[in-house]
Design a protein around this motif. Structure first.
Motif, PDB file in Angstrom:
ATOM      1  N   SER A  60     -64.780  81.972  33.269  1.00 39.71           N
ATOM      2  CA  SER A  60     -65.769  82.955  32.816  1.00 39.71           C
ATOM      3  C   SER A  60     -67.102  82.791  33.541  1.00 39.71           C
ATOM      4  CB  SER A  60     -65.977  82.836  31.303  1.00 39.71           C
ATOM      5  OG  SER A  60     -66.392  81.531  30.947  1.00 39.71           O
ATOM      6  N   GLY A  61     -67.436  81.581  33.973  1.00 39.64           N
ATOM      7  CA  GLY A  61     -68.676  81.391  34.723  1.00 39.64           C
ATOM      8  C   GLY A  61     -68.678  82.126  36.049  1.00 39.64           C
ATOM      9  N   LEU A  62     -67.475  82.390  36.594  1.00 32.09           N
ATOM     10  CA  LEU A  62     -67.386  83.126  37.864  1.00 32.09           C
ATOM     11  C   LEU A  62     -67.864  84.558  37.704  1.00 32.09           C
ATOM     12  CD1 LEU A  62     -66.429  82.806  40.805  1.00 32.09           C
ATOM     13  CD2 LEU A  62     -64.193  83.635  40.078  1.00 32.09           C
ATOM     14  N   ALA A  63     -67.787  85.100  36.485  1.00 32.78           N
ATOM     15  CA  ALA A  63     -68.261  86.467  36.247  1.00 32.78           C
ATOM     16  C   ALA A  63     -69.754  86.594  36.503  1.00 32.78           C
ATOM     17  CB  ALA A  63     -67.942  86.885  34.807  1.00 32.78           C
ATOM     18  N   VAL A  64     -70.483  85.495  36.385  1.00 36.70           N
ATOM     19  CA  VAL A  64     -71.925  85.499  36.659  1.00 36.70           C
ATOM     20  C   VAL A  64     -72.207  85.086  38.100  1.00 36.70           C
ATOM     21  CG1 VAL A  64     -74.137  84.430  36.053  1.00 36.70           C
ATOM     22  CG2 VAL A  64     -72.526  85.073  34.255  1.00 36.70           C
ATOM     23  N   GLU A  65     -71.544  84.040  38.568  1.00 35.44           N
ATOM     24  CA  GLU A  65     -71.851  83.498  39.889  1.00 35.44           C
ATOM     25  C   GLU A  65     -71.449  84.444  41.016  1.00 35.44           C
ATOM     26  OE1 GLU A  65     -73.645  80.853  40.320  1.00 35.44           O
ATOM     27  OE2 GLU A  65     -73.733  80.556  38.158  1.00 35.44           O
ATOM     28  N   ALA A  66     -70.355  85.194  40.858  1.00 31.41           N
ATOM     29  CA  ALA A  66     -69.902  86.082  41.932  1.00 31.41           C
ATOM     30  C   ALA A  66     -70.928  87.182  42.238  1.00 31.41           C
ATOM     31  CB  ALA A  66     -68.538  86.675  41.604  1.00 31.41           C
ATOM     32  N   PRO A  67     -71.377  87.976  41.250  1.00 37.95           N
ATOM     33  CA  PRO A  67     -72.400  88.978  41.576  1.00 37.95           C
ATOM     34  C   PRO A  67     -73.758  88.367  41.879  1.00 37.95           C
ATOM     35  CG  PRO A  67     -71.931  89.007  39.219  1.00 37.95           C
ATOM     36  CD  PRO A  67     -70.917  88.106  39.854  1.00 37.95           C
ATOM     37  N   LEU A  68     -74.039  87.186  41.308  1.00 31.93           N
ATOM     38  CA  LEU A  68     -75.341  86.559  41.544  1.00 31.93           C
ATOM     39  C   LEU A  68     -75.547  86.261  43.018  1.00 31.93           C
ATOM     40  CD1 LEU A  68     -77.897  85.352  40.189  1.00 31.93           C
ATOM     41  CD2 LEU A  68     -76.669  83.179  40.093  1.00 31.93           C
ATOM     42  N   ASN A  69     -74.478  85.885  43.713  1.00 26.98           N
ATOM     43  CA  ASN A  69     -74.596  85.580  45.136  1.00 26.98           C
ATOM     44  C   ASN A  69     -74.969  86.792  45.974  1.00 26.98           C
ATOM     45  OD1 ASN A  69     -73.881  82.903  44.665  1.00 26.98           O
ATOM     46  ND2 ASN A  69     -71.700  83.313  44.919  1.00 26.98           N
ATOM     47  N   THR A 225     -62.794  85.403  24.427  1.00 29.61           N
ATOM     48  CA  THR A 225     -61.450  85.329  23.847  1.00 29.61           C
ATOM     49  C   THR A 225     -60.405  85.022  24.909  1.00 29.61           C
ATOM     50  OG1 THR A 225     -62.076  86.906  22.121  1.00 29.61           O
ATOM     51  CG2 THR A 225     -59.726  86.581  22.514  1.00 29.61           C
ATOM     52  N   SER A 226     -60.481  85.693  26.044  1.00 30.02           N
ATOM     53  CA  SER A 226     -59.524  85.433  27.129  1.00 30.02           C
ATOM     54  C   SER A 226     -59.698  84.023  27.678  1.00 30.02           C
ATOM     55  CB  SER A 226     -59.702  86.467  28.243  1.00 30.02           C
ATOM     56  OG  SER A 226     -59.451  87.770  27.773  1.00 30.02           O
ATOM     57  N   GLN A 227     -60.922  83.536  27.730  1.00 26.66           N
ATOM     58  CA  GLN A 227     -61.168  82.183  28.207  1.00 26.66           C
ATOM     59  C   GLN A 227     -60.562  81.147  27.268  1.00 26.66           C
ATOM     60  OE1 GLN A 227     -63.178  80.795  31.149  1.00 26.66           O
ATOM     61  NE2 GLN A 227     -61.669  79.339  30.347  1.00 26.66           N
ATOM     62  N   ASP A 228     -60.659  81.370  25.960  1.00 25.27           N
ATOM     63  CA  ASP A 228     -60.027  80.459  25.003  1.00 25.27           C
ATOM     64  C   ASP A 228     -58.514  80.439  25.189  1.00 25.27           C
ATOM     65  OD1 ASP A 228     -62.411  79.681  23.877  1.00 25.27           O
ATOM     66  OD2 ASP A 228     -62.322  81.135  22.235  1.00 25.27           O
ATOM     67  N   GLN A 233     -53.490  77.754  27.194  1.00 25.96           N
ATOM     68  CA  GLN A 233     -52.340  77.772  28.097  1.00 25.96           C
ATOM     69  C   GLN A 233     -52.401  76.601  29.081  1.00 25.96           C
ATOM     70  OE1 GLN A 233     -52.966  81.682  29.661  1.00 25.96           O
ATOM     71  NE2 GLN A 233     -51.624  82.671  28.167  1.00 25.96           N
ATOM     72  N   THR A 234     -53.589  76.267  29.534  1.00 23.97           N
ATOM     73  CA  THR A 234     -53.729  75.124  30.437  1.00 23.97           C
ATOM     74  C   THR A 234     -53.359  73.826  29.734  1.00 23.97           C
ATOM     75  OG1 THR A 234     -55.522  76.279  31.596  1.00 23.97           O
ATOM     76  CG2 THR A 234     -55.314  73.918  31.977  1.00 23.97           C
ATOM     77  N   ILE A 317     -55.614  84.712  33.932  1.00 25.57           N
ATOM     78  CA  ILE A 317     -56.676  84.649  34.940  1.00 25.57           C
ATOM     79  C   ILE A 317     -56.914  86.024  35.553  1.00 25.57           C
ATOM     80  CG2 ILE A 317     -57.287  83.705  37.199  1.00 25.57           C
ATOM     81  CD1 ILE A 317     -55.931  81.122  36.403  1.00 25.57           C
ATOM     82  N   GLU A 318     -55.842  86.731  35.880  1.00 28.81           N
ATOM     83  CA  GLU A 318     -55.993  88.073  36.442  1.00 28.81           C
ATOM     84  C   GLU A 318     -56.656  89.014  35.447  1.00 28.81           C
ATOM     85  OE1 GLU A 318     -52.090  89.150  37.605  1.00 28.81           O
ATOM     86  OE2 GLU A 318     -52.067  87.877  39.404  1.00 28.81           O
ATOM     87  N   GLU A 319     -56.355  88.836  34.162  1.00 30.03           N
ATOM     88  CA  GLU A 319     -57.002  89.652  33.135  1.00 30.03           C
ATOM     89  C   GLU A 319     -58.508  89.389  33.101  1.00 30.03           C
ATOM     90  OE1 GLU A 319     -57.345  89.290  28.354  1.00 30.03           O
ATOM     91  OE2 GLU A 319     -55.317  89.375  29.160  1.00 30.03           O
ATOM     92  N   ILE A 320     -58.897  88.117  33.179  1.00 27.23           N
ATOM     93  CA  ILE A 320     -60.317  87.777  33.178  1.00 27.23           C
ATOM     94  C   ILE A 320     -61.007  88.337  34.409  1.00 27.23           C
ATOM     95  CG2 ILE A 320     -61.950  85.849  33.295  1.00 27.23           C
ATOM     96  CD1 ILE A 320     -60.023  84.208  31.630  1.00 27.23           C
TER      97      ILE A 320
END
Length: 486
Positions: A60-69, A225-228, A233-234, A317-320
């Motif tokens: 979920s942190g990638l949702a912020v870091e990807a556009p932030l770059n 929810t998807s992250q949980d 699953q992991t 992961i693809e859903e997230i």
């Protein structure tokens, strides 16, 4: 404004902060990878608990870091102007080249961040002082939260309080900044009032999305929810790999060997029960199992498969990634391999549109900040209304592709300063330097051409003054010389 009204506003805003604090703190923890632990049995041992800690995968942190770059402001100028507006110098003085990332990260994570612009009392009150705060400890109250550029008032409650016996807060309105003790009696609650002379509440809200009811939403909250589910699953995959990924060998009907006394050679017996003590057979990959009796049986339990767990985990992961509008190849393990630059650009189409939306929203907020800088600097009414924020180019293109596109744009009459903005990695300083070098080279070429014409006139005792441009692009040539070959 009367002091009781200031305290009333401060306590109302503090209630709004308390209302959302638990939710925003949860979102902040998920963005930083501090997730809720997956489910585990109440009597789980230390080995199981260690696997639970290892099961946290912060996608979920990638949702912020990807556009932030890709969100980086590199200029503020009027359309058609080659230079930044006057207010840009305040951006540099407040070191916002570095600090803009913190503002963008807070806005994308929590759904809102706030920037305050006031005259700096340390510099004669003619220099804007810019400070930023997150939504966990700050709130702005609007008359119309969907359409108003500036709020009616805003409150910030510092997380670290200088005194544990009182709660200090800072409230801004269109007149002053008020220092308020939220725990004090009404007559002693307002500790200080500092007029700012801005005539508006000098607070700007940054948000990736605001609906018509004024509600903001960050990029992490929809993924919790998807992250949980991904973490659970992991954990299942780790448990499978740890205890069931290896084949288990077994044997039945074996006659165990008695443990003998090394001195006497007699069988050892348990001191309490008197029963013989048997040696436990060692079963490892190097052990060969044999038995003298025909009733013994040997077998092997197969390893537990992990393919279904891996497939389910990959789907989550693809859903997230889909919910976050992040291209799939941004995460290792994607099925997209050996792609060309054009294919990568196609895969990023949705992400680029999402970035454009973020730039529109955050860009408007930065333009409001620049307008407040003009007011704080004493430049009269808000000017530079036509100026716009310039975003850095972060496209997925090779330098050769960008250079080829730049040459084609210039052939169509696009100025060099505009064409260079489409080259990834070029800062505004690089563009200014390139334009300056091109202008200097053009001046030298014109001077050399004029000197050559002057020398030709002196050597030939006078040449026809009519000149025309060489069709091959070599500059101006004398008319007589141009026709000498005919």
């Amino acid at each position: 404004m009367s002091l009781p009204a200031v305290l009333t506003r401060a306590r109302h805003a503090k209630g709004l902060i308390d209302r959302d604090q638990e939710r925003l703190n949860l979102v902040d923890r998920y963005a930083r990878g501090l997730h809720r632990a997956p489910w585990m049995p109440a009597k789980a041992n230390s080995e199981f608990k260690d696997l639970v800690k290892r099961s946290i995968v912060n996608v979920s942190g990638l949702a912020v870091e990807a556009p932030l770059n890709a969100l980086r402001v590199q200029g503020f100028r009027k359309p058609g102007s080659g230079e930044n507006a006057f207010e840009w110098k305040y951006w540099q003085k407040n070191r916002l080249d570095e600090r803009q990332n913190a503002v963008h990260r807070a806005a994308l994570t929590s759904g809102a961040a706030y920037v305050v612009v006031t005259p700096d009392p340390r510099r004669g009150r003619r220099e804007p002082l810019i400070r930023a705060y997150d939504a966990i400890s700050t709130v702005a109250v609007y008359a119309d939260p969907a359409w108003d550029e500036f709020p009616v008032y805003a409150l910030h409650v510092p997380e670290q309080q200088p005194d544990e016996h009182r709660t200090l807060a800072y409230l801004w309105d269109d007149v002053a900044r008020h220092t308020v003790d939220l725990d004090a009696e009404p007559e002693a609650a307002v500790l200080a009032t500092e007029p700012h002379g801005m005539n508006v509440c000098p607070v700007v809200r940054f948000s990736p999305a605001v609906d018509l009811r004024g509600r903001t939403r960050g990029l992490v909250e929809p993924l919790v929810t998807s992250q949980d589910r991904l973490n659970q699953q992991t954990l299942s995959l780790l448990l499978n790999e740890h205890w069931g990924a290896h084949a288990i060998r077994y044997a039945t009907g074996l006659a165990p060997s008695e443990r003998l006394d090394p001195e006497t050679g007699d069988p050892l017996r348990d001191a309490e029960t008197g029963e013989p003590v048997y040696d436990v057979p060692s079963l490892d990959p190097s052990t060969l199992l044999m038995a003298p009796n025909s009733d013994a049986k040997f077998g092997q339990l197969p390893a537990m498969p992990t393919a279904d767990l891996l497939k389910s985990r990959r789907q989550t992961i693809e859903e997230i990634m889909g919910l976050a509008d992040v291209p799939p190849h941004y995460l290792a393990g994607s099925n997209l391999v050996n792609l060309s630059a054009d294919a990568l650009a196609a895969a990023e189409t949705s992400f680029k549109r999402f970035l454009s939306t973020l730039q529109d929203s955050l860009g408007e907020s930065w333009e409001s900040v620049f307008r407040l800088c003009a007011l704080a600097a004493g430049r009269g009414e808000i000017e530079q209304d036509e100026s716009q924020v310039e975003w850095g180019e972060k496209a997925t293109r090779s330098l050769a592709q960008a250079a080829d596109a730049m040459v084609k744009l210039m052939q169509q009459g696009v100025p060099l300063s505009v064409a260079l903005r489409k080259v990834p990695g070029f800062s505004q300083a690089d563009i200014d330097e390139a334009v300056k070098a091109a202008e200097e080279a053009a001046r030298k070429a014109e001077a050399a051409e004029a000197e050559a014409l002057k020398q030709q006139k002196e050597a030939g005792g006078g040449v026809d003054s009519k000149v025309r441009r060489d069709p091959s692009g070599g500059g101006r040539v004398p008319a007589r010389a141009a026709g000498a070959g005919r």
